[in-house]
Write a protein that holds these residues in place. Structure first.
Motif, PDB file in Angstrom:
ATOM      1  N   HIS A 111       0.763  -1.128  -0.017  1.00 47.24           N
ATOM      2  CA  HIS A 111      -0.455  -0.391  -0.309  1.00 47.24           C
ATOM      3  C   HIS A 111       1.413   1.525   0.070  1.00 47.24           C
ATOM      4  O   HIS A 111       1.320   1.225   1.201  1.00 47.24           O
ATOM      5  CB  HIS A 111      -1.127   0.360   1.654  1.00 47.24           C
ATOM      6  CG  HIS A 111      -1.548   1.127   1.097  1.00 47.24           C
ATOM      7  ND1 HIS A 111      -2.800   1.418   0.876  1.00 47.24           N
ATOM      8  CD2 HIS A 111      -1.631   2.722   1.599  1.00 47.24           C
ATOM      9  CE1 HIS A 111      -3.326   3.558   0.226  1.00 47.24           C
ATOM     10  NE2 HIS A 111      -2.300   2.891   2.294  1.00 47.24           N
ATOM     11  N   SER A 112       0.687   2.046  -0.539  1.00 50.06           N
ATOM     12  CA  SER A 112       0.874   3.969  -1.036  1.00 50.06           C
ATOM     13  C   SER A 112       0.139   5.021  -0.127  1.00 50.06           C
ATOM     14  O   SER A 112      -0.685   4.234  -1.706  1.00 50.06           O
ATOM     15  CB  SER A 112       1.838   3.603  -2.181  1.00 50.06           C
ATOM     16  OG  SER A 112       2.472   5.124  -1.974  1.00 50.06           O
ATOM     17  N   ASP A 113       0.282   5.467  -0.036  1.00 51.81           N
ATOM     18  CA  ASP A 113      -0.918   6.621   0.189  1.00 51.81           C
ATOM     19  C   ASP A 113      -0.223   7.682  -0.954  1.00 51.81           C
ATOM     20  O   ASP A 113      -1.414   8.693  -1.729  1.00 51.81           O
ATOM     21  CB  ASP A 113      -0.946   7.654   1.099  1.00 51.81           C
ATOM     22  CG  ASP A 113      -0.886   6.439   2.185  1.00 51.81           C
ATOM     23  OD1 ASP A 113      -2.376   6.179   2.102  1.00 51.81           O
ATOM     24  OD2 ASP A 113      -1.380   6.782   3.996  1.00 51.81           O
ATOM     25  N   LYS A 114       0.988   7.676  -2.021  1.00 50.91           N
ATOM     26  CA  LYS A 114       1.127   9.115  -2.364  1.00 50.91           C
ATOM     27  C   LYS A 114       0.580   9.130  -3.598  1.00 50.91           C
ATOM     28  O   LYS A 114      -0.053  10.519  -3.889  1.00 50.91           O
ATOM     29  CB  LYS A 114       2.595   8.390  -3.535  1.00 50.91           C
ATOM     30  CG  LYS A 114       3.906   9.217  -4.316  1.00 50.91           C
ATOM     31  CD  LYS A 114       4.709   8.683  -4.611  1.00 50.91           C
ATOM     32  CE  LYS A 114       5.508   9.845  -5.538  1.00 50.91           C
ATOM     33  NZ  LYS A 114       5.253  10.108  -6.706  1.00 50.91           N
ATOM     34  N   PRO A 115      -0.056   8.246  -5.079  1.00 57.37           N
ATOM     35  CA  PRO A 115      -0.806   8.525  -5.979  1.00 57.37           C
ATOM     36  C   PRO A 115      -1.694   8.828  -5.218  1.00 57.37           C
ATOM     37  O   PRO A 115      -2.620  10.060  -5.742  1.00 57.37           O
ATOM     38  CB  PRO A 115      -1.200   7.077  -6.211  1.00 57.37           C
ATOM     39  CG  PRO A 115      -0.371   6.104  -5.484  1.00 57.37           C
ATOM     40  CD  PRO A 115       0.253   6.709  -4.739  1.00 57.37           C
ATOM     41  N   TRP A 116      -2.741   9.451  -3.741  1.00 57.71           N
ATOM     42  CA  TRP A 116      -3.748   9.785  -3.251  1.00 57.71           C
ATOM     43  C   TRP A 116      -3.133  11.579  -2.606  1.00 57.71           C
ATOM     44  O   TRP A 116      -4.049  12.124  -2.956  1.00 57.71           O
ATOM     45  CB  TRP A 116      -4.351   9.063  -2.107  1.00 57.71           C
ATOM     46  CG  TRP A 116      -5.219   8.234  -2.612  1.00 57.71           C
ATOM     47  CD1 TRP A 116      -4.632   6.746  -2.258  1.00 57.71           C
ATOM     48  CD2 TRP A 116      -5.900   7.089  -3.518  1.00 57.71           C
ATOM     49  NE1 TRP A 116      -4.609   5.400  -3.102  1.00 57.71           N
ATOM     50  CE2 TRP A 116      -5.866   6.190  -3.479  1.00 57.71           C
ATOM     51  CE3 TRP A 116      -7.107   8.071  -3.838  1.00 57.71           C
ATOM     52  CZ2 TRP A 116      -6.975   4.953  -4.427  1.00 57.71           C
ATOM     53  CZ3 TRP A 116      -8.123   7.136  -4.701  1.00 57.71           C
ATOM     54  CH2 TRP A 116      -8.479   5.922  -4.994  1.00 57.71           C
ATOM     55  N   ARG A 117      -2.134  11.288  -2.358  1.00 55.63           N
ATOM     56  CA  ARG A 117      -2.021  12.899  -2.116  1.00 55.63           C
ATOM     57  C   ARG A 117      -1.977  14.069  -3.504  1.00 55.63           C
ATOM     58  O   ARG A 117      -1.079  15.193  -3.725  1.00 55.63           O
ATOM     59  CB  ARG A 117      -0.653  12.680  -1.424  1.00 55.63           C
ATOM     60  CG  ARG A 117      -0.912  11.997   0.192  1.00 55.63           C
ATOM     61  CD  ARG A 117       0.476  12.223   1.309  1.00 55.63           C
ATOM     62  NE  ARG A 117       0.658  10.469   1.353  1.00 55.63           N
ATOM     63  CZ  ARG A 117       2.057  10.426   0.723  1.00 55.63           C
ATOM     64  NH1 ARG A 117       2.847  10.869   0.857  1.00 55.63           N
ATOM     65  NH2 ARG A 117       2.196   9.092   1.208  1.00 55.63           N
ATOM     66  N   GLU A 118      -1.228  13.720  -4.247  1.00 52.08           N
ATOM     67  CA  GLU A 118      -1.242  13.782  -5.462  1.00 52.08           C
ATOM     68  C   GLU A 118      -2.604  14.663  -6.044  1.00 52.08           C
ATOM     69  O   GLU A 118      -2.619  15.320  -7.792  1.00 52.08           O
ATOM     70  CB  GLU A 118      -0.587  13.039  -6.953  1.00 52.08           C
ATOM     71  CG  GLU A 118       0.718  12.657  -6.653  1.00 52.08           C
ATOM     72  CD  GLU A 118       1.862  11.949  -6.943  1.00 52.08           C
ATOM     73  OE1 GLU A 118       0.753  11.699  -8.453  1.00 52.08           O
ATOM     74  OE2 GLU A 118       2.612  11.458  -6.907  1.00 52.08           O
ATOM     75  N   LEU A 119      -3.941  13.689  -5.848  1.00 52.00           N
ATOM     76  CA  LEU A 119      -5.101  13.798  -6.252  1.00 52.00           C
ATOM     77  C   LEU A 119      -5.955  15.069  -5.106  1.00 52.00           C
ATOM     78  O   LEU A 119      -5.888  15.570  -3.822  1.00 52.00           O
ATOM     79  CB  LEU A 119      -5.610  13.230  -6.577  1.00 52.00           C
ATOM     80  CG  LEU A 119      -5.595  11.929  -6.978  1.00 52.00           C
ATOM     81  CD1 LEU A 119      -6.114  10.417  -6.790  1.00 52.00           C
ATOM     82  CD2 LEU A 119      -5.431  12.722  -8.816  1.00 52.00           C
TER      83      LEU A 119
END
Length: 60
Positions: free
Chosen positions: A5-13
């Motif tokens: 799991h990574s939160d990174k893609p969600w932080r870019e939105l």
């Protein structure tokens, strides 16, 4: 959460929320684009849907 799991893609939105009289629209997106259009709803929705399907994904 799983080990990959990574939160990174969600932080870019960005989180967009539009409230109307009887409805709400909520979405996550990289950005928004607006333009003024003239016409009736059905042909405009058909045209916009076609554009969205044919547009290649582009990262903001």
């Amino acid at each position: 959460m799983h080990s990959h799991h990574s939160d990174k893609p969600w932080r870019e939105l960005h989180h967009y929320f539009l409230a109307f009289h009887d409805e709400m629209f909520e979405t996550l997106a990289a950005g928004i684009e607006t333009r003024l259009v003239h016409g009736t709803l059905t042909p405009l929705l058909n045209e916009l849907t076609k554009e969205l399907v044919e547009r290649p994904f582009r990262k903001a």
